[in-house]
Design a protein around this motif. Sequence first.
Motif, PDB file in Angstrom:
ATOM      1  N   UNK A  41       0.780  -1.236   0.000  1.00 25.05           N
ATOM      2  CA  UNK A  41       0.000   0.000   0.000  1.00 25.05           C
ATOM      3  C   UNK A  41       0.813   1.288   0.000  1.00 25.05           C
ATOM      4  N   UNK A  42       1.780   1.442   0.916  1.00 34.12           N
ATOM      5  CA  UNK A  42       2.506   2.714   0.953  1.00 34.12           C
ATOM      6  C   UNK A  42       3.195   2.998  -0.367  1.00 34.12           C
ATOM      7  N   UNK A  43       3.681   1.939  -1.026  1.00 33.02           N
ATOM      8  CA  UNK A  43       4.379   2.145  -2.304  1.00 33.02           C
ATOM      9  C   UNK A  43       3.409   2.627  -3.357  1.00 33.02           C
ATOM     10  N   UNK A  44       2.252   1.979  -3.422  1.00 35.61           N
ATOM     11  CA  UNK A  44       1.243   2.407  -4.398  1.00 35.61           C
ATOM     12  C   UNK A  44       0.905   3.860  -4.157  1.00 35.61           C
ATOM     13  N   UNK A  45       0.673   4.189  -2.901  1.00 38.39           N
ATOM     14  CA  UNK A  45       0.318   5.567  -2.564  1.00 38.39           C
ATOM     15  C   UNK A  45       1.408   6.512  -3.043  1.00 38.39           C
ATOM     16  N   UNK A  46       2.648   6.112  -2.824  1.00 36.14           N
ATOM     17  CA  UNK A  46       3.744   6.972  -3.227  1.00 36.14           C
ATOM     18  C   UNK A  46       3.747   7.188  -4.737  1.00 36.14           C
ATOM     19  N   UNK A  47       3.547   6.104  -5.477  1.00 33.74           N
ATOM     20  CA  UNK A  47       3.576   6.254  -6.936  1.00 33.74           C
ATOM     21  C   UNK A  47       2.402   7.049  -7.462  1.00 33.74           C
ATOM     22  N   UNK A  48       1.284   6.910  -6.785  1.00 41.01           N
ATOM     23  CA  UNK A  48       0.117   7.708  -7.188  1.00 41.01           C
ATOM     24  C   UNK A  48       0.398   9.191  -6.987  1.00 41.01           C
ATOM     25  N   UNK A  49       1.130   9.503  -5.940  1.00 41.75           N
ATOM     26  CA  UNK A  49       1.394  10.909  -5.634  1.00 41.75           C
ATOM     27  C   UNK A  49       2.556  11.469  -6.432  1.00 41.75           C
ATOM     28  N   UNK A  50       3.288  10.587  -7.069  1.00 41.60           N
ATOM     29  CA  UNK A  50       4.530  11.011  -7.694  1.00 41.60           C
ATOM     30  C   UNK A  50       4.373  12.200  -8.654  1.00 41.60           C
ATOM     31  N   UNK A  51       3.369  12.183  -9.556  1.00 42.93           N
ATOM     32  CA  UNK A  51       3.248  13.332 -10.462  1.00 42.93           C
ATOM     33  C   UNK A  51       3.122  14.645  -9.707  1.00 42.93           C
ATOM     34  N   UNK A  52       2.326  14.609  -8.636  1.00 39.10           N
ATOM     35  CA  UNK A  52       2.128  15.826  -7.862  1.00 39.10           C
ATOM     36  C   UNK A  52       3.429  16.234  -7.173  1.00 39.10           C
TER      37      UNK A  52
END
Lengths: 362, 295
Positions: B13-24
């Motif tokens: 989960x934390x990794x997915x969250x991180x990648x989702x936020x990456x563009x921002x």
Amino acid sequence: MADVEIKDLHKIFDRTEAVRGIDLSIKDKEFVILVGPSGCGKSTVLRMIAGLEEVTEGDIYIGDKLVNDIPPKDRDIAMVFQSYALYPHMTVFENMSFGLRLRKFSKEDIKKRVEEAAKVLGISELLKRRPRQLSGGQRQRVAMGRAIVRNPKVFLFDEPLSNLDAKMRGQMRIEIKRVHQHLKTTTIYVTHDQVEAMTLADRVVVMKDGKIEQIGTPDEIYNFPRTGFVAGFIGSPAMNFIPGNIVKNKNGYSVFINKQISFYLDKEKEKKLEGLDGKDVLLGIRPEHINEKKSEDAIEYDVKIDLVEPLGMETMVYFTINKVQLCGRVSPENNLMSNNKATLNFNKNKFHIIDPKTDKVI
Amino acid sequence: MKINNLFVWLKQKPRIAFFMCLPLILMVACLIIYPFFYSIFLATLNKAETKFVGLANFLFLFKRETFWLVVQQSIFFALVAVFFKALIGFIAAHSINELPSKGQRKWRGMLLIPWVIPPALSTLGWWWLFEPTYSALNWLLEKLSVDAIPWLSETFWARFSIILVNIWVGAPFFLIMYLAALKSIPEDLYEAASIDGANYWQKLFFITLPMMKNIISITILFSIIVTFANFDIVRVLTRGGPIDTTHLFATYAFRVGIESGDIPLGAAVSLFMFPVLAVLSFIILRNVRKRTNEV
Ligand SMILES: Nc1ncnc2c1ncn2[C@@H]1O[C@H](COP(=O)(O)OP(=O)(O)OP(=O)(O)O)[C@@H](O)[C@H]1O
Ligand SMILES: [Mg+2]
């Protein structure tokens, strides 16, 4: 302390006429309950007494004073809302003392009154908390405390217990009764819970479609309903209604249901039934008056039981006559079974004969 | 197998969250973090950007009277403008809330207009209104036999005009926030208060304001930040004049850095906004967190 007098009260919202002519006089110290189905105008009547809703037509007197045009704060009433309406940003103490503070009571007096009320309601420990830190029952008590401290002329309750679970509701019902016995403040209480109506009220007002159907003590309302509506509305499970017609023969009057079944009626009723020979009527009888007990007032019939519903201290049995489902209430010892034949006794002293056209009880 | 492992690694989960936020995160890095550090770097150079001068630019500013004037003006401008925006927003929200619900939409829409027009454009409209000889405002004053007002060319009136336009642009934001907050206050609290004996003002002070305390403090802090960093209104109306008496940090930084060509000094000016805004942002964030904890 004061009596409340309502004369020909009407309320018209944009299009709907919510209250259509209510006359009601409530004596000092009386506990009056308004009951009726949803949307019949109970809350509207209460809110007009409180001054939260303008009166379209008619007069409201509180203690001989015409209050139609007097704002709520000067009517000397207190109201408990269904949602409790506690001020979320104030502590329990502040909630209860708000009205006193606005009315410029002295600090000591406020403290004394709030603490006294808190003691009566058992919430002394909670005075420093905020509403969101309280359970439903505790909030309910605070809402009552806020009403009590002001020692108003009239208490108004709008479905105060309907947000509580069944057990809590039972407790609070007793609490409200205790408080009323203690303070003896005139109380007008709206509910659609008939247990509350039967247990709390000195008098019950049954409303329907913005009008009063019947006013009476709980006992009168239950045992001597004047209309089919009241008969059906009060009591749970509801009264059974069996369609039939009146037949006069040499033994007197009876209600003919079908070839097998017809119910003889009491001699007492005879006068009222004069000339109604052949009339279509509804025969109303409460479930507890259909049971297994033999007596001389009972009329016996064999029926086929469709369904048995054991409730522990009693058992409800369901059966059908003329395609109408009926409910009887027997003692659990009888061990009645679904789909079996059983002999049930209908207590003929407890029949209500209703004219289906006018809904009046004959 | 390798690819499978990659998926497992990604699925935490934390990794997915991180990648989702990456563009921002990348965007923030490019548009905010990089320019911020770059401006710190710039502020330590000399005018020609050839030599490291340490804190010399900042020390130079401290000795300039104009700089202190800008500090005072920015603070005064932000406080006065925000106070009136909040007050007017509150009064307007309250008035709309008391209207029957049919009329509310119309008013809400109309009163929102100043906020949705790009401020540079609407300020241009105001600039035209403030024009001393031919414009509507002074024409009106003349009809009323009042002397013409030098809206933008006299210090007092120039400051007045700038604050006025800022209020005009910003008040609708408060209006909308407060209207939403007012609507979320349950009606039965007011009914209970009426029965408890509260009059109009007591309901306002004991129910409405306390119930709106959070939203009021957050909107005010937020608006102070935005107002304090305002650029376009001053730029369009007065360009900081007369004689720098309407400059704010942003416009002064622009004047010094772009117009006078001393980019390092301009960067130094704009960096002075940072501590003020950082403190305010910190308070807001804390406020928001406290509020969410309460709920
Ligand atoms: N503010 C209002 N505007 C328009 N119609 C209303 C308003 N308040 C109530 N009514 C209507 O008046 C009628 C009576 O409403 P009221 O709230 O008094 O019913 P009630 O008996 O209290 O019902 P319930 O048991 O559901 O609380 C309803 O038909 C309702 O739709
Ligand atoms: Mg109601």
